[in-house]
Design an enzyme around this catalytic site. Structure first.
Site: not given
Length: 379
Positions: A134, A191, A214, A243, A295
């Site tokens: 990541d 879709c 986002c 989503c 964070r």
């Protein structure tokens, strides 16, 4: 060295250490991706959390000299919470996204990759290996797509036939020339549900995300959230699953394969008001093991304030007034002022006016004015 036989051994071993899916890809440069990333950069669609050097993101040889292959791994995480607590009128709750349930996935995947590295080095002592999860330079999705883990969906997630998009991804670059696997054909078809249902229109089109819009990105920022997004964040404390939830390929997908990924319901769906007054130490003790804590507490507390405003929770008025008067952080004071206006109890208007007289920070003053204006609009 029989590379095909080693590949088979690695696949078999991967199953014993909790890797749910593994694939192999060439380490050739990601040329199409490179063009897309430069376009995203020019459009201002990047989050700013990515590796800034696009060359490093798309050329594995810059990260590991003589790179020949990339091994991609995927681990499936749960999509449903057992014994999820209900939000009540007296005790409203927020929610962490599914990718932040349980232990921080970076640690889980790094552990798997370290074991995989040791396994390979025992068999090929002079092998060169570089693993990442990541936060590394490579784009996990692009590697996973090339390695046949899944296809890159219109929601910008890797969708696997077995687990849907509820998977964590990691990869390892190596100088061993493994036979590559075949990519999976795109199965999104016509879709377009994820694009249509995105709360902020962050999915510009299938496969293209404007990270600046986002919710998953916005919940991780540390400053004031733009007015247009505040209500749309709802009760989300970290991340957004919309989503994924609307994706037909995720219907019925819920895997509980890793105990360390199981959510503690009181942490993954915590009460909002107690969140507001946690010290750094208390926050770390309670939430520090989550990937969503990376964070620090300020974004989570700011989002909790927005959630209380979303619920119009009058039981939180005293908590919000305390933040407005006493919290040293402008973002928290200002967001609390806006939330008080949104909740709509006119008895606090004098408190807001008094706070405005005493406030020194210009941005906070603007937020107090917004709160006062909202309350004055109430008939």
């Amino acid at each position: 060295m029989d590379v095909a036989a080693l590949k088979k051994e690695i696949i078999e071993y991967s199953r014993t250490i909790g890797i749910d899916k593994i694939g192999f890809a060439s380490a050739d440069p990601f040329t199409e991706l490179k063009e897309r990333l430069y376009q995203q950069q020019q459009l201002g669609y990047q989050s700013g959390f990515e590796e800034p050097d696009i060359e490093k993101r798309t050329n594995p040889s810059l990260l590991l000299p003589h790179a020949r292959s990339i091994i991609a791994i995927a681990l499936a995480y749960p999509s449903k919470m057992k014994n999820a607590p209900r939000s009540t009128r007296e005790e409203r709750r927020g929610i962490f996204c599914r990718a932040s349930w349980g232990q921080d996935y970076h640690r889980i995947l790094r552990d798997c990759l370290e074991k995989l590295e040791q396994f390979i080095l025992e068999r090929v002592p002079n092998a060169k290996l570089k693993s990442m999860v990541d936060t590394g330079e490579l784009v996990d999705r692009a590697v996973a797509e090339r390695a046949g883990i899944g296809w890159s969906g219109k929601n910008c997630s890797i969708i696997t036939p077995e687990f849907g998009s509820y998977v964590y991804l990691g990869e390892m670059i190596t100088n061993i020339p493994f036979p590559p696997d075949t990519p999976i054909e795109d199965q999104c078809g016509t879709c377009n549900k994820c694009v249509e249902m995105c709360p902020t229109g962050a999915l510009v089109q299938g496969g293209q995300l404007n990270a600046q819009r986002c919710i998953a990105f916005l919940t991780q920022t540390k400053g004031f959230i733009a007015d247009e997004f505040r209500e749309k964040i709802g009760n989300r404390l970290y991340g957004c699953d919309t989503c994924q939830l609307v994706c037909p390929k995720n219907k019925g997908k819920d895997f509980h394969l890793h105990p360390e990924m199981e959510p503690d319901p009181e942490i993954a769906k915590p009460k909002l008001k107690p969140l507001l007054h946690l010290s750094n130490r208390e926050f770390k003790e309670k939430f520090g093991h989550l990937s969503g804590a990376w964070r620090g507490k300020k974004p989570i507390q700011r989002n909790a304030i927005l959630a209380l405003a979303h619920y119009k929770d009058e039981t939180a008025i005293d908590d919000l007034l305390k933040l407005l008067k006493e919290d040293p952080r402008p973002v928290i004071r200002g967001t609390a002022a806006w939330a008080l206006g949104k909740i709509g109890n006119k008895r606090v208007i004098d408190e807001l006016k008094k706070a405005k007289q005493e406030e020194k920070d210009e941005e906070v003053i603007k937020e107090i004015e917004k709160g006062i204006h909202m309350l004055q609009e109430i008939k």
